[in-house]
Design a protein around this motif. Structure first.
Motif, PDB file in Angstrom:
ATOM      1  N   SER A 286       0.647  -1.097  -0.122  1.00  0.00           N
ATOM      2  CA  SER A 286       0.100  -0.118   0.111  1.00  0.00           C
ATOM      3  C   SER A 286       0.909   1.412  -0.029  1.00  0.00           C
ATOM      4  CB  SER A 286      -0.981   0.023   1.374  1.00  0.00           C
ATOM      5  OG  SER A 286      -0.184  -0.371   2.291  1.00  0.00           O
ATOM      6  N   ARG A 287       0.265   2.413  -0.447  1.00  0.00           N
ATOM      7  CA  ARG A 287       0.969   3.751  -0.674  1.00  0.00           C
ATOM      8  C   ARG A 287       0.051   4.721   0.173  1.00  0.00           C
ATOM      9  NH1 ARG A 287       5.321   2.212  -3.073  1.00  0.00           N
ATOM     10  NH2 ARG A 287       5.829   4.636  -2.784  1.00  0.00           N
ATOM     11  N   THR A 288       0.363   5.880   0.462  1.00  0.00           N
ATOM     12  CA  THR A 288      -0.259   6.865   1.481  1.00  0.00           C
ATOM     13  C   THR A 288      -1.703   6.851   0.984  1.00  0.00           C
ATOM     14  OG1 THR A 288       1.616   8.107   1.504  1.00  0.00           O
ATOM     15  CG2 THR A 288      -0.281   9.292   2.156  1.00  0.00           C
ATOM     16  N   ARG A 289      -2.692   6.888   1.804  1.00  0.00           N
ATOM     17  CA  ARG A 289      -4.070   6.990   1.606  1.00  0.00           C
ATOM     18  C   ARG A 289      -4.725   7.035   2.871  1.00  0.00           C
ATOM     19  NH1 ARG A 289      -2.058   2.729   3.401  1.00  0.00           N
ATOM     20  NH2 ARG A 289      -2.910   0.603   4.004  1.00  0.00           N
ATOM     21  N   LEU A 290      -6.176   6.824   2.529  1.00  0.00           N
ATOM     22  CA  LEU A 290      -7.326   7.145   3.728  1.00  0.00           C
ATOM     23  C   LEU A 290      -7.295   5.520   4.223  1.00  0.00           C
ATOM     24  CD1 LEU A 290      -9.568   8.815   4.999  1.00  0.00           C
ATOM     25  CD2 LEU A 290     -10.858   7.941   3.273  1.00  0.00           C
ATOM     26  N   LYS A 291      -7.247   5.652   5.578  1.00  0.00           N
ATOM     27  CA  LYS A 291      -7.505   4.363   6.339  1.00  0.00           C
ATOM     28  C   LYS A 291      -8.703   4.690   7.380  1.00  0.00           C
ATOM     29  CE  LYS A 291      -6.059   0.562   6.459  1.00  0.00           C
ATOM     30  NZ  LYS A 291      -6.424  -0.571   5.519  1.00  0.00           N
ATOM     31  N   THR A 292      -9.344   3.538   7.824  1.00  0.00           N
ATOM     32  CA  THR A 292     -10.294   3.685   8.945  1.00  0.00           C
ATOM     33  C   THR A 292      -9.543   2.765   9.992  1.00  0.00           C
ATOM     34  OG1 THR A 292     -12.242   3.288   7.328  1.00  0.00           O
ATOM     35  CG2 THR A 292     -12.713   2.817   9.524  1.00  0.00           C
ATOM     36  N   LEU A 293      -9.550   3.580  11.246  1.00  0.00           N
ATOM     37  CA  LEU A 293      -8.887   2.824  12.238  1.00  0.00           C
ATOM     38  C   LEU A 293      -9.700   1.609  12.946  1.00  0.00           C
ATOM     39  CD1 LEU A 293      -7.919   6.186  14.542  1.00  0.00           C
ATOM     40  CD2 LEU A 293      -6.755   4.683  12.901  1.00  0.00           C
ATOM     41  N   SER A 294      -9.023   0.812  13.568  1.00  0.00           N
ATOM     42  CA  SER A 294      -9.709  -0.448  14.177  1.00  0.00           C
ATOM     43  C   SER A 294     -10.135   0.038  15.402  1.00  0.00           C
ATOM     44  CB  SER A 294      -8.502  -1.499  14.180  1.00  0.00           C
ATOM     45  OG  SER A 294      -7.679  -1.304  15.198  1.00  0.00           O
ATOM     46  N   GLN A 295     -11.007  -1.035  15.978  1.00  0.00           N
ATOM     47  CA  GLN A 295     -11.559  -0.760  17.385  1.00  0.00           C
ATOM     48  C   GLN A 295     -10.538  -0.592  18.294  1.00  0.00           C
ATOM     49  OE1 GLN A 295     -14.724   0.524  17.192  1.00  0.00           O
ATOM     50  NE2 GLN A 295     -14.198   1.281  19.405  1.00  0.00           N
ATOM     51  N   LYS A 296      -9.322  -1.502  18.268  1.00  0.00           N
ATOM     52  CA  LYS A 296      -8.483  -1.519  19.265  1.00  0.00           C
ATOM     53  C   LYS A 296      -7.474  -0.315  19.218  1.00  0.00           C
ATOM     54  CE  LYS A 296      -5.598  -5.670  20.368  1.00  0.00           C
ATOM     55  NZ  LYS A 296      -5.065  -6.837  19.999  1.00  0.00           N
ATOM     56  N   THR A 297      -7.335   0.267  18.076  1.00  0.00           N
ATOM     57  CA  THR A 297      -6.484   1.588  18.073  1.00  0.00           C
ATOM     58  C   THR A 297      -7.282   2.729  18.508  1.00  0.00           C
ATOM     59  OG1 THR A 297      -5.333   0.539  15.956  1.00  0.00           O
ATOM     60  CG2 THR A 297      -5.071   3.015  16.301  1.00  0.00           C
ATOM     61  N   ILE A 298      -8.569   2.836  18.210  1.00  0.00           N
ATOM     62  CA  ILE A 298      -9.628   3.913  18.774  1.00  0.00           C
ATOM     63  C   ILE A 298      -9.404   3.808  20.358  1.00  0.00           C
ATOM     64  CG2 ILE A 298     -11.729   4.696  19.078  1.00  0.00           C
ATOM     65  CD1 ILE A 298     -12.408   3.570  16.027  1.00  0.00           C
ATOM     66  N   LYS A 299      -9.379   2.660  20.653  1.00  0.00           N
ATOM     67  CA  LYS A 299      -9.445   2.511  22.346  1.00  0.00           C
ATOM     68  C   LYS A 299      -7.966   2.844  22.825  1.00  0.00           C
ATOM     69  CE  LYS A 299     -10.777  -1.366  25.474  1.00  0.00           C
ATOM     70  NZ  LYS A 299      -9.967  -1.031  26.656  1.00  0.00           N
ATOM     71  N   ALA A 300      -6.907   2.328  22.159  1.00  0.00           N
ATOM     72  CA  ALA A 300      -5.701   2.734  22.658  1.00  0.00           C
ATOM     73  C   ALA A 300      -5.386   4.259  22.445  1.00  0.00           C
ATOM     74  CB  ALA A 300      -4.600   1.913  21.642  1.00  0.00           C
ATOM     75  N   ASN A 301      -5.831   4.851  21.369  1.00  0.00           N
ATOM     76  CA  ASN A 301      -5.471   6.316  21.377  1.00  0.00           C
ATOM     77  C   ASN A 301      -6.661   7.284  21.910  1.00  0.00           C
ATOM     78  OD1 ASN A 301      -3.637   5.358  19.660  1.00  0.00           O
ATOM     79  ND2 ASN A 301      -3.839   6.669  17.734  1.00  0.00           N
ATOM     80  N   SER A 302      -7.610   6.808  22.663  1.00  0.00           N
ATOM     81  CA  SER A 302      -8.493   7.419  23.495  1.00  0.00           C
ATOM     82  C   SER A 302      -7.771   8.040  24.713  1.00  0.00           C
ATOM     83  CB  SER A 302      -9.945   6.602  23.951  1.00  0.00           C
ATOM     84  OG  SER A 302      -9.188   5.662  24.574  1.00  0.00           O
ATOM     85  N   ARG A 303      -6.622   7.619  24.878  1.00  0.00           N
ATOM     86  CA  ARG A 303      -6.107   8.111  26.043  1.00  0.00           C
ATOM     87  C   ARG A 303      -5.539   9.773  25.872  1.00  0.00           C
ATOM     88  NH1 ARG A 303      -2.009   5.350  23.633  1.00  0.00           N
ATOM     89  NH2 ARG A 303       0.196   5.908  23.882  1.00  0.00           N
ATOM     90  N   PHE A 304      -5.339   9.985  24.700  1.00  0.00           N
ATOM     91  CA  PHE A 304      -5.099  11.184  24.233  1.00  0.00           C
ATOM     92  C   PHE A 304      -6.170  12.293  24.104  1.00  0.00           C
ATOM     93  CE2 PHE A 304      -1.661   8.498  22.155  1.00  0.00           C
ATOM     94  CZ  PHE A 304      -0.642   9.096  22.900  1.00  0.00           C
ATOM     95  N   PHE A 305      -7.340  11.827  23.887  1.00  0.00           N
ATOM     96  CA  PHE A 305      -8.693  12.454  23.624  1.00  0.00           C
ATOM     97  C   PHE A 305      -9.594  12.440  24.779  1.00  0.00           C
ATOM     98  CE2 PHE A 305      -6.836  11.562  19.017  1.00  0.00           C
ATOM     99  CZ  PHE A 305      -7.207  12.496  18.510  1.00  0.00           C
ATOM    100  N   GLY A 306      -9.401  11.732  25.738  1.00  0.00           N
ATOM    101  CA  GLY A 306     -10.144  11.665  26.664  1.00  0.00           C
ATOM    102  C   GLY A 306     -11.289  10.987  26.767  1.00  0.00           C
ATOM    103  N   SER A 307     -11.647  10.495  25.559  1.00  0.00           N
ATOM    104  CA  SER A 307     -12.854   9.249  25.528  1.00  0.00           C
ATOM    105  C   SER A 307     -12.876   9.039  24.194  1.00  0.00           C
ATOM    106  CB  SER A 307     -14.232   9.933  25.918  1.00  0.00           C
ATOM    107  OG  SER A 307     -14.518  10.779  24.899  1.00  0.00           O
TER     108      SER A 307
END
Ligand code: PGA
Length: 261
Positions: A150-171
């Motif tokens: 794959s090359r640079t493109r749009l991706k949809t985050l997985s539920q696991k990543t959304i959960k891991a990165n929620s620590r930066f966003f608060g929820s």
């Protein structure tokens, strides 16, 4: 892959910074690929220290970041632009316009992604790409199932990543669902990769990346095909590796000319 297990993440970050400093001192116009998240922070701190105390100059360096959230203004505190600016760019002597991130606010995302790929080529390609790995084995935001080409493109985050990165966003509901990311094919063209991973919760992804089969189910495993990749770990992240003792023996027996000190 060269696997180096250091005593902790500070030591691993210092070694990563030495590898980058060597490149910058050896090559007049080095091109760095950079990453965000918690993992590279110790390394960035060390680069800033080397800039202040050891006159390591970044004035001829160009940088390209791996990824950015879609729909998050660069001024948002959780954008990767803000993160990079705070942790690194504002503290170095990079030239104006030398730091690039994918544009998550672009009206025409495919055109913007193609322009990002073209800009990397115009700069001469990436000399050293810094990487972390996600709990689900992602590289940049190439989630499991991503094409290994794959090359640079749009991706949809997985539920696991959304959960891991929620620590930066608060929820979790505040985490953007979409991102722009360099592809695995883009990353594989870097002349050298340095991947860092720390903590027990990364041990499975690290094992699958280094010792598992090469598979889109663990995007990091594509690095087994990369000619020059160094993986810097702490003992916890290395905890599930079958050949752990072998990696320790290799590093302990390295001749001086292969070290970065
Ligand atoms: P982290 O993220 O450094 O915040 O753990 C790594 C990644 O998702 O690639």
């Amino acid at each position: 892959m060269e696997v180096i297990i250091k005593s902790d993440k500070l030591e691993a970050g210092k070694l990563g910074a030495k590898i980058i400093a060597r490149l910058i001192r050896d090559k007049a116009k080095a091109v760095l690929g950079l990453a965000t998240g918690s993992t590279p922070l110790a390394l960035y701190k060390e680069l800033v220290r080397m800039h202040r105390e050891e006159s390591l100059s970044f004035k001829n360096v160009t940088t390209f970041n791996l990824d950015e959230y879609v729909g998050l203004d660069p001024s948002h505190p959780c954008s990767f632009y803000s993160e990079m600016h705070k942790n690194l760019f504002s503290q170095l002597d990079l030239a104006k316009g030398a730091s690039h991130l994918p544009d998550g606010m672009a009206q025409d995302l495919p055109a913007s992604c193609a322009a990002y790929e073209a800009a990397i080529k115009v700069a001469g390609g990436i000399d050293l790409q810094l990487l972390g790995i996600g709990h689900d084995g992602h590289l940049a935001f190439n989630e499991p199932g991503s094409s290994l080409a794959s090359r640079t493109r749009l991706k949809t985050l997985s539920q696991k990543t959304i959960k891991a990165n929620s620590r930066f966003f608060g929820s979790e509901d505040k985490v953007p669902r979409h991102v722009v990311t360099m592809g695995l094919g883009t990353i594989m063209e870097a002349r050298q990769c340095v991947l860092l991973a720390f903590g027990r919760d990364k041990a499975e992804a690290v094992r699958d990346m280094i010792e598992g089969p090469v598979s889109a189910s663990c995007p990091g495993s594509v690095l087994q095909f990369h000619e020059k990749t160094i993986v810097l770990l702490d003992p916890e992240a290395a905890g599930k590796l079958k050949r752990k003792q072998y990696y320790l023996d290799v590093y302990a027996g390295k001749p001086a000319w292969q070290l970065w000190d």
